[in-house]
Design an enzyme around this catalytic site. Structure first.
Site, mmCIF file in Angstrom:
data_model
loop_
_atom_site.group_PDB
_atom_site.id
_atom_site.type_symbol
_atom_site.label_atom_id
_atom_site.label_comp_id
_atom_site.label_asym_id
_atom_site.label_seq_id
_atom_site.Cartn_x
_atom_site.Cartn_y
_atom_site.Cartn_z
ATOM 1 N N GLU A 10 0.838 -1.205 0.000
ATOM 2 C CA GLU A 10 0.000 0.000 0.000
ATOM 3 C C GLU A 10 0.877 1.260 0.000
ATOM 4 O OE1 GLU A 10 -0.123 -2.644 1.979
ATOM 5 O OE2 GLU A 10 -2.035 -2.856 3.013
ATOM 6 N N GLU A 28 12.587 -33.149 -0.626
ATOM 7 C CA GLU A 28 13.114 -33.622 -1.914
ATOM 8 C C GLU A 28 13.552 -35.081 -1.864
ATOM 9 O OE1 GLU A 28 15.750 -31.285 -4.238
ATOM 10 O OE2 GLU A 28 14.749 -29.397 -3.794
ATOM 11 N N GLY A 73 14.667 -38.988 0.338
ATOM 12 C CA GLY A 73 14.276 -40.010 -0.623
ATOM 13 C C GLY A 73 12.934 -40.631 -0.286
#
Ligand code: NAP
Length: 376
Positions: A56, A319, A321
Site C-alpha cells: 500500500e 526432496e 528419498g
C-alpha cells in the site's frame, strides 16, 4: 481471464503484482496494491522484500498528484495491517491520506491484524469491500495462511520417478556418490527456481549419503533455502556438501555433539526432547550447521514441523528419498506434491512413493511429465 466486474479485474492485477515478491518477502505475505481514479490505475506497488515498505505504501508513493487520493479506490489482496511491525500500520496511511474506498481480497490470519484492519477503516468512515477473489488471494499466500492457522509450514513433496516407478537405480556397494538423473536440465532449472521460492528444503539421511546434494539455488537467481537434513545417528560425513557452510543447515538428530566435539564423537542424549535451536556456537561442528534434537518415536515428522514453525519457516520442499517422503505421506503431512515421470525404465531400484490427491496441473517438461497434486 474472464472478470465478472471491475473489482475482480483490479484484484487480479494485485495478485500479479504480489507474486513478484515470491522468495523475497517471507515470513511476510506477498501483497500487491493499486489505486484507481475514474477507472484508471494511477499507481501500483507490491511488497518487494522482507522488512521493506508494504504494498500500500509503495502504491501511494507512486501517485504524483496526491490530491487524487481523496477520490481514489485502493485495491489490496490482503487486509491492511494495523500494527507496528518493521514498518508503520498501513491503516494509518490510508486514513491520513483520506482514501475513501478500500477493496480487500482476504482478511489477514495474523492474530495481530485478523479483522482489525477492516474494522478500523470502517469505523473511520472508509467504505470497505472485503472478500473480492478471496479464494485466489488465500491460495497465493497459502504458505502464510498455513503457518498462521495450522502452525506448521506449507509442505511441498518433490521427486522424480522412472517410467516404471523407481526413484533410483539399484546401486552396487562401490557405486559412485551422486544422483542418477531422471529428468532433463530444464526440469532441474525448474527445481532450482522452486528452491528459491521456499524457505527450507529437507532430505533424508540416505539421500545425503548416496547423492551428496548441495540443496542450494545455482541454476536460478534467488535466496538459498535453509537446508534441513535428518541424521538420527549422526552418520553423515562432515565433508558432505550440506555441511560446506555455503548456506545454513539444520540437522534433526537424536544426539547433539558435546561442546568442542565432532559429530562422530557425540554422546547419546540422556533425554531427547524437542528443544530450541542450540544457542551456543561452540556446540556446532561447523559455522552454519545447527542441530535440533527430536524423539524418533513415530511423531518425528510433527516435531520437525513444529520446530520449523518456531523458526518462522512458512514453507518446506521435501526432496526425498522414498523413506522420508513416505513418512510424511503416511501421516497426511503434506499439502502439494510435484512429481516428475521421466522416460527411462530402471527395472529395479528404490521404489517411488505413491500418492493420491487432487491433480491440479500436469504438463510436459521436455521429455518428463510433471504432475502437481494437492492433498484433499
Ligand atoms: N529421484 C528422486 O527424486 C530422488 C530424490 C532423492 C533421493 N533419491 C534417491 O533415494 C534414495 C534414498 O532414499 P531412501 O528412501 O533410501 O532414504 P532417505 O529417505 O533419503 O533416508 C532415509 C533415512 O533417513 C532417516 N529418516 C528419514 N525420515 C525419517 C523419519 N520420518 N523418521 C525417522 N528417520 C527418518 C532414516 O535414517 P536412519 O536409518 O539412520 O534412522 C532413514 O533410514 C537414494 O538412492 C537417492 O538417490 C531420489
Amino acid at each position: 481471464m474472464a472478470c465478472h466486474n471491475y473489482n475482480e479485474k483490479y484484484m487480479h492485477r494485485c495478485l500479479e503484482l504480489a507474486i513478484q515478491g515470491i522468495g523475497q518477502v517471507a515470513p511476510n505475505p506477498m501483497v500487491g496494491s493499486l489505486l484507481v481514479y475514474e477507472d484508471l490505475i494511477i499507481a501500483e506497488g507490491y511488497h518487494r522484500s522482507y522488512g521493506e515498505a508494504h504494498a500500500e505504501v509503495n502504491a501511494v508513493r507512486g501517485v504524483s498528484n496526491k490530491e487524487l487520493l481523496r477520490y481514489a479506490t485502493l485495491y489490496v489482496n490482503l487486509e491492511p495491517c494495523t500494527h507496528h511491525g518493521k514498518t508503520p500500520p498501513c491503516t494509518d496511511l490510508i486514513l491520513e491520506k483520506g482514501i475513501p474506498r478500500v477493496v480487500i481480497g482476504t482478511p489477514d490470519p495474523n492474530p495481530l491484524v485478523a479483522g482489525n484492519g477492516i474494522r478500523l477503516l470502517s469505523e473511520n468512515g472508509v467504505e470497505v469491500i472485503p472478500g473480492v477473489l478471496e479464494n485466489e488471494c488465500k491460495d497465493l499466500n497459502k504458505r502464510f495462511f498455513t503457518w498462521h492457522i495450522h502452525k506448521r509450514p506449507w509442505i511441498i513433496l518433490k521427486w522424480a520417478r522412472s517410467a516404471d516407478g523407481y526413484i533410483d537405480l539399484e546401486r552396487p556397494a562401490n557405486a559412485p556418490i551422486g544422483p542418477n538423473w531422471i529428468t532433463s536440465q530444464t526440469a532441474r532449472i525448474l527445481v532450482h527456481k522452486w528452491r528459491a521460492e521456499e524457505q527450507a528444503v529437507l532430505v533424508g539421511t540416505n539421500t545425503v549419503l548416496k547423492d551428496n546434494p548441495r540443496l542450494n539455488v545455482r541454476d536460478w537467481s534467488g535466496k538459498d533455502p535453509l537446508r534441513v537434513v535428518i541424521d538420527r545417528n549422526l552418520k553423515l560425513r562432515s565433508s558432505s556438501h550440506v555441511f560446506d557452510n555455503s548456506s545454513e543447515t539444520l540437522v534433526f538428530t537424536e544426539r547433539i555433539p558435546a561442546p568442542g566435539k565432532t559429530a562422530e564423537a557425540a554422546k547419546p542424549a540422556k533425554e531427547a526432547i524437542v528443544q530450541e535451536m542450540n544457542p551456543d556456537p561452540s556446540n556446532m561442528p561447523s559455522g552454519k550447521t545447527r542441530y535440533a534434537e527430536i524423539i524418533f518415536d513415530g511423531t518425528a515428522e510433527l516435531q520437525m514441523l513444529k520446530l520449523l514453525y518456531r523458526e518462522n519457516i512458512q514453507s518446506v520442499i521435501i526432496e526425498g528419498g522414498a523413506f522420508t517422503l513416505n513418512s510424511f505421506i503416511e501421516k497426511g503431512l503434506w499439502d502439494e506434491a510435484r512429481v516428475f515421470t521421466g522416460p527411462a525404465y530402471f527395472r529395479n531400484g528404490v521404489r517411488s512413493p505413491e500418492i493420491t490427491g487432487n491433480r491440479k496441473e500436469s504438463m510436459m517438461i521436455d521429455n518428463s511429465l510433471l504432475e502437481i497434486i494437492y492433498n484433499r
